[in-house]
Motif scaffolding. Structure first.
Motif, PDB file in Angstrom:
ATOM      1  N   LYS A 181     -18.435   7.120   1.979  1.00  0.00           N
ATOM      2  CA  LYS A 181     -18.712   5.745   1.549  1.00  0.00           C
ATOM      3  C   LYS A 181     -17.800   4.757   2.278  1.00  0.00           C
ATOM      4  O   LYS A 181     -18.236   3.698   2.716  1.00  0.00           O
ATOM      5  CB  LYS A 181     -18.489   5.675   0.038  1.00  0.00           C
ATOM      6  N   LYS A 182     -16.566   5.132   2.424  1.00  0.00           N
ATOM      7  CA  LYS A 182     -15.604   4.214   3.052  1.00  0.00           C
ATOM      8  C   LYS A 182     -15.861   4.065   4.551  1.00  0.00           C
ATOM      9  O   LYS A 182     -15.838   2.963   5.082  1.00  0.00           O
ATOM     10  CB  LYS A 182     -14.172   4.717   2.811  1.00  0.00           C
ATOM     11  N   ARG A 199       0.818  -1.209   0.000  1.00  0.00           N
ATOM     12  CA  ARG A 199       0.000   0.000   0.000  1.00  0.00           C
ATOM     13  C   ARG A 199       0.852   1.260   0.000  1.00  0.00           C
ATOM     14  O   ARG A 199       1.943   1.264   0.599  1.00  0.00           O
ATOM     15  CB  ARG A 199      -0.910   0.031   1.233  1.00  0.00           C
ATOM     16  N   ARG A 250     -16.605  -5.361   9.042  1.00  0.00           N
ATOM     17  CA  ARG A 250     -16.776  -4.049   8.404  1.00  0.00           C
ATOM     18  C   ARG A 250     -17.293  -4.249   6.990  1.00  0.00           C
ATOM     19  O   ARG A 250     -16.546  -4.692   6.116  1.00  0.00           O
ATOM     20  CB  ARG A 250     -15.437  -3.323   8.312  1.00  0.00           C
ATOM     21  N   ALA A 251     -18.530  -3.892   6.774  1.00  0.00           N
ATOM     22  CA  ALA A 251     -19.125  -4.070   5.453  1.00  0.00           C
ATOM     23  C   ALA A 251     -18.503  -3.111   4.443  1.00  0.00           C
ATOM     24  O   ALA A 251     -18.004  -2.058   4.825  1.00  0.00           O
ATOM     25  CB  ALA A 251     -20.621  -3.823   5.535  1.00  0.00           C
ATOM     26  N   ASN A 252     -18.546  -3.477   3.159  1.00  0.00           N
ATOM     27  CA  ASN A 252     -18.041  -2.587   2.106  1.00  0.00           C
ATOM     28  C   ASN A 252     -19.201  -2.130   1.223  1.00  0.00           C
ATOM     29  O   ASN A 252     -20.003  -2.950   0.786  1.00  0.00           O
ATOM     30  CB  ASN A 252     -17.026  -3.326   1.230  1.00  0.00           C
ATOM     31  N   ILE A 253     -19.224  -0.827   0.964  1.00  0.00           N
ATOM     32  CA  ILE A 253     -20.216  -0.312   0.026  1.00  0.00           C
ATOM     33  C   ILE A 253     -19.679  -0.537  -1.386  1.00  0.00           C
ATOM     34  O   ILE A 253     -18.594  -0.073  -1.722  1.00  0.00           O
ATOM     35  CB  ILE A 253     -20.501   1.175   0.283  1.00  0.00           C
ATOM     36  N   MET A 254     -20.424  -1.250  -2.210  1.00  0.00           N
ATOM     37  CA  MET A 254     -19.980  -1.585  -3.558  1.00  0.00           C
ATOM     38  C   MET A 254     -20.495  -0.574  -4.575  1.00  0.00           C
ATOM     39  O   MET A 254     -19.994  -0.478  -5.693  1.00  0.00           O
ATOM     40  CB  MET A 254     -20.486  -2.970  -3.962  1.00  0.00           C
ATOM     41  N   ARG A 262     -10.150   3.501  10.274  1.00  0.00           N
ATOM     42  CA  ARG A 262     -10.454   2.466  11.273  1.00  0.00           C
ATOM     43  C   ARG A 262     -10.626   3.053  12.667  1.00  0.00           C
ATOM     44  O   ARG A 262     -11.500   2.630  13.418  1.00  0.00           O
ATOM     45  CB  ARG A 262      -9.352   1.405  11.282  1.00  0.00           C
ATOM     46  N   GLU A 288      -6.320   4.228   5.829  1.00  0.00           N
ATOM     47  CA  GLU A 288      -6.815   3.042   6.528  1.00  0.00           C
ATOM     48  C   GLU A 288      -6.709   3.210   8.049  1.00  0.00           C
ATOM     49  O   GLU A 288      -7.634   2.889   8.784  1.00  0.00           O
ATOM     50  CB  GLU A 288      -6.012   1.827   6.047  1.00  0.00           C
ATOM     51  N   GLU A 339      -7.873  -5.858  -5.838  1.00  0.00           N
ATOM     52  CA  GLU A 339      -6.828  -6.177  -4.858  1.00  0.00           C
ATOM     53  C   GLU A 339      -6.702  -5.080  -3.802  1.00  0.00           C
ATOM     54  O   GLU A 339      -6.381  -5.352  -2.656  1.00  0.00           O
ATOM     55  CB  GLU A 339      -5.471  -6.367  -5.557  1.00  0.00           C
ATOM     56  N   THR A 340      -6.962  -3.843  -4.218  1.00  0.00           N
ATOM     57  CA  THR A 340      -6.760  -2.724  -3.289  1.00  0.00           C
ATOM     58  C   THR A 340      -7.950  -2.496  -2.359  1.00  0.00           C
ATOM     59  O   THR A 340      -7.869  -1.682  -1.453  1.00  0.00           O
ATOM     60  CB  THR A 340      -6.517  -1.425  -4.065  1.00  0.00           C
ATOM     61  N   ASP A 341      -9.060  -3.189  -2.557  1.00  0.00           N
ATOM     62  CA  ASP A 341     -10.207  -3.013  -1.652  1.00  0.00           C
ATOM     63  C   ASP A 341      -9.852  -3.571  -0.282  1.00  0.00           C
ATOM     64  O   ASP A 341      -9.191  -4.593  -0.175  1.00  0.00           O
ATOM     65  CB  ASP A 341     -11.447  -3.752  -2.187  1.00  0.00           C
ATOM     66  N   GLU A 342     -10.342  -2.894   0.743  1.00  0.00           N
ATOM     67  CA  GLU A 342     -10.043  -3.353   2.094  1.00  0.00           C
ATOM     68  C   GLU A 342     -10.955  -4.500   2.487  1.00  0.00           C
ATOM     69  O   GLU A 342     -12.127  -4.534   2.117  1.00  0.00           O
ATOM     70  CB  GLU A 342     -10.242  -2.209   3.095  1.00  0.00           C
ATOM     71  N   PHE A 343     -10.420  -5.422   3.248  1.00  0.00           N
ATOM     72  CA  PHE A 343     -11.260  -6.428   3.887  1.00  0.00           C
ATOM     73  C   PHE A 343     -10.957  -6.426   5.373  1.00  0.00           C
ATOM     74  O   PHE A 343      -9.852  -6.750   5.795  1.00  0.00           O
ATOM     75  CB  PHE A 343     -11.006  -7.830   3.309  1.00  0.00           C
ATOM     76  N   VAL A 344     -11.917  -6.047   6.165  1.00  0.00           N
ATOM     77  CA  VAL A 344     -11.777  -6.083   7.618  1.00  0.00           C
ATOM     78  C   VAL A 344     -12.976  -6.855   8.153  1.00  0.00           C
ATOM     79  O   VAL A 344     -14.120  -6.541   7.803  1.00  0.00           O
ATOM     80  CB  VAL A 344     -11.763  -4.656   8.226  1.00  0.00           C
ATOM     81  N   ASN A 381     -18.690   4.716   6.197  1.00  0.00           N
ATOM     82  CA  ASN A 381     -19.928   3.924   6.252  1.00  0.00           C
ATOM     83  C   ASN A 381     -20.523   3.873   7.654  1.00  0.00           C
ATOM     84  O   ASN A 381     -20.837   2.805   8.154  1.00  0.00           O
ATOM     85  CB  ASN A 381     -19.590   2.502   5.744  1.00  0.00           C
ATOM     86  N   ARG A 382     -20.624   5.017   8.266  1.00  0.00           N
ATOM     87  CA  ARG A 382     -21.205   5.123   9.604  1.00  0.00           C
ATOM     88  C   ARG A 382     -22.143   6.326   9.623  1.00  0.00           C
ATOM     89  O   ARG A 382     -21.810   7.370   9.046  1.00  0.00           O
ATOM     90  CB  ARG A 382     -20.104   5.371  10.649  1.00  0.00           C
TER      91      ARG A 382
END
Lengths: 376, 315
Positions: free
Chosen positions: A130-131, A71, B181-185, A83, A79, B173-178, A133-134
């Motif tokens: 959007k990211k 990254r 924590r939901a992701n808005i598509m 978070r 990030e 690949e660059t999308d976050e996965f936590v 999301n709260r």
């Protein structure tokens, strides 16, 4: 903290927010304890994040992990901050719900490098909204000529905005107008304005720091009763300016134009007192809490001011206070050649630049941590 | 659009993790070729254990190995790993909060020709009620790789549902996965579809089609069913006022229920649920089954229209 002083202050009508955020306080129970005591929200800015990230090791594992994923420094910054804001927002969710959306917000600054670019600020605000999301997060946009259109546009799309770096009355009025414009557009698009919240962040102590310095410089070359008179105005300008703004706030939101919008569900844009930590040790360590206690406002405090207030603060209404007296103070300063409007304008430029510098410093901090991992 | 099965991505990720982390061991129920745990087996035979068609033993053994600091991956078909071995899962793994990773491949209707008995449509429901465990259903191959890494970081039990057929690859690949924590598509303000697994793709297709009619729909990838992302649900309800859930699962007790539980407690708005409607599946091709059981983009489109109608009527 048994007596829940912050909660009592909230019941009086002023919400206390914390002007700080760190992974440590989210994880070690400090934030939870403050929320139980009645803390109602939280604000952050690039300077705060720079201190937290450079000062704590709590961020290191995630920096390392994201770095290993290839990254960029900005992506890592993004990030880490998102978070923290999400985790803190989740802790404030109960406050958000119990107060019907009045309180319980965490504020995140939109990249200050974009502050002078309206379109880029709008795009970045949409992306962050959007990211993150709260529902209980506000995005901070500075009260600048480039900012006002971004503020209206983002609000019209239902995004909560904390308008930051307000110093002058003129900036405050433009901020309110940008808010009302955004709400009108949102209603025009068929949206529900009741779901959107905004605050107007008025900075206080920085005004005193600047004006006091000008007073000290002038007094040195003066003498006699005039010097004494001028010296007596030390530490008065910031609160006086805030009192004038508070007066306008009450006028506008109890006036006819707002009555119509209020009936359509538009919320009051509350004033938030920011920069309220005491800088000059000659003053009370809770000067900007005591003197700015007014209904319908928020005061966001740095840690030491917050704990000092919990320790020895009392709850006593200070605003609206003597607005005419406040105008006299500002006029008197003008008479001595200290123009509050000029001071405010300079502080705004300095403020934007300071956040940009902190932002760069923050990216540098992350970059150095990254390099340490590469070397190791 | 690229397509790849989530089980294939899992097999590759598990092999990579096996190279990095010597504590990872894999337990299989004689289905390692199907779950793709065989990639790991070929390189690390000494850390691979095939316990045969004995899922209860797999989970009991995995729980025991975890007490020695190992990180066991228990891999089998979803239906066997969860339904058949439920009591062991409940007591040995969840009650004791063991660091075991449960990988249930061949979840949902899209197992296809194997038919009703092999189609696991209740795993979210029966695992969601157990304390300590996390429940995940990745959306595509890229996300599966990230999820496989993320669950190793969790100290405690995690269940991850995978699927048999190739799914469209819709994340980057660059999308976050936590976890959690939901992701808005996709953004939209008229309604929100909250989906997991393959249904996120169907939801995106539905949203694209409705956009041409002037209806803008937010699509959320709720890859973690437990703990469900309450903030994202509340934000969606507040900002769009109408919710459709979509999952390859029974209508009772799954993602739709998890979302509805949050909404009724916090911010009630109209909800429509797309899921298998309280019936068992049958043998068929995946696409045929999705159509027959009402899990296609057109079904989601109709649900979105219904929920928006209810939102407007309710005002």
């Amino acid at each position: 903290m048994a007596e829940k002083k912050l909660q009592r202050l909230a019941e009086f009508g002023q919400s206390i927010w914390l002007d700080n955020i760190s992974r440590a306080m989210i994880q070690d129970g400090r934030l939870k304890a403050l929320i139980e005591d009645g803390l109602k929200g939280m604000t952050s800015n690039p300077t705060i994040f720079d201190k937290s990230i450079s000062g704590g090791r709590e961020y290191d594992p995630l920096i390392k992990e994201l770095h290993n994923q290839g990254r960029t420094t900005f992506e890592i910054y993004d990030e880490l901050t998102v978070r923290d804001v999400q985790d803190a927002a989740d802790m404030f969710m109960t406050v958000y719900e119990e107060t019907g959306g009045l309180d319980g917000y965490v504020s995140l600054e939109i990249n200050p490098e974009l502050a002078m670019d309206t379109e880029e600020t709008i795009k970045e605000g949409r992306r962050l909204h959007k990211k993150v999301n709260r529902p209980n997060v506000m995005f901070k946009v500075p009260s600048t000529d480039a900012g006002f259109e971004a503020i209206s546009t983002l609000l019209s799309e239902g995004i909560n905005i904390n308008v930051t770096l307000i110093f002058s009355v003129e900036q405050y009025i433009k901020t309110v107008n940008a808010y009302l414009e955004g709400m009108k557009r949102l209603i025009g698009n068929g949206g529900d304005p009741a779901r959107v919240r905004s605050v107007a962040s008025v900075f206080v102590s920085r005004i005193d720091t600047a004006v006091d310095k000008m007073i000290d410089d002038k007094v040195e070359s003066m003498g006699g009763p005039d010097a004494e008179r001028l010296r007596s105005l030390r530490g008065r300008a910031g609160v006086a300016n805030s009192m004038v703004i508070y007066g306008r706030y009450r006028e506008i939101f109890s006036g006819q134009e707002f009555a119509e919008l209020g009936a359509r569900g538009v919320n009051v844009q509350r004033v938030l007192w920011g920069s309220t930590g005491t800088k000059d040790p000659a003053y009370s360590d809770i000067k900007y809490v005591t003197e700015l206690m007014g209904k319908g406002t928020i005061n966001t405090l740095p840690d030491h001011t917050l704990y000092a207030f919990i320790d020895h603060g009392t709850i006593s209404e200070a605003l609206p206070g003597d607005i005419e007296g406040a105008r006299v103070i500002l006029d008197t300063l003008r008479g001595f050649g200290i123009d509050i409007d000029e001071v405010c304008s300079r502080l705004l430029d300095d403020g934007v630049r300071a956040f940009q510098e902190s932002f760069r410093s923050l990216l540098k901090t992350i970059d150095e941590k990254k390099k340490a991992y590469t070397a190791a | 659009m690229d397509k790849k099965a989530t089980r294939d991505a899992f097999g590759e990720a598990l092999l990579e993790l096996g190279r990095e982390n010597r504590d990872i061991v894999v337990l299989s129920g004689d289905l390692e070729d199907s779950t793709r745990a065989e990639y790991f087996k070929k390189e690390f035979p000494e850390r691979f254990f095939n316990l045969g068609i004995a899922e209860q033993d797999i989970l009991g053994t995995a729980a025991g190995m975890s007490t020695d600091g190992l990180i066991p991956f228990a891999c089998s078909f979803a239906v066997f790993l969860t339904n058949r071995a439920y009591d062991i899962l409940r007591i040995s793994i969840c009650y004791n909060n063991r660091n075991v990773k449960l990988i249930g491949s061949h979840g949902g209707l899209t197992v296809g020709p194997d038919g009703a008995t092999a189609q696991c449509l209740e795993d979210f429901a029966i695992l969601r009620v157990l304390p300590n465990i996390k429940v995940i259903c990745p959306v595509d191959a890229i996300e599966t790789k990230k999820a496989t890494r993320a669950i190793v970081e969790v100290d405690g039990p995690v269940y991850m549902r995978l699927s048999r057929p190739p799914f469209p690859v819709i994340t980057k690949e660059t999308d976050e996965f936590v976890i959690g924590r939901a992701n808005i598509m996709r953004e939209g303000r008229d309604a929100t579809v909250i989906a997991c697994g393959l249904m996120v793709y169907e939801a995106l297709m539905a949203a694209d089609a409705l956009s041409k009619e002037g209806i803008e729909v937010r699509v959320i990838n709720m890859h973690t069913i437990k703990p469900v992302d309450e903030g994202a649900i509340i934000a969606a309800a507040r900002e769009t006022g109408a919710i459709v859930t979509a999952e390859e699962h029974q209508i009772n007790g799954g993602l739709g229920s998890a979302v509805a539980e949050v909404l009724v407690r916090r911010i009630p708005v109209p909800v429509e649920m797309i899921a298998v409607n309280d019936t068992f599946g049958e043998s068929g091709e995946p696409e045929e089954l999705l159509s027959k059981y009402g899990l296609k983009d057109v079904d989601i489109m109709n649900a979105i229209k219904r929920v928006i109608e209810r939102k407007r009527g309710g005002k």
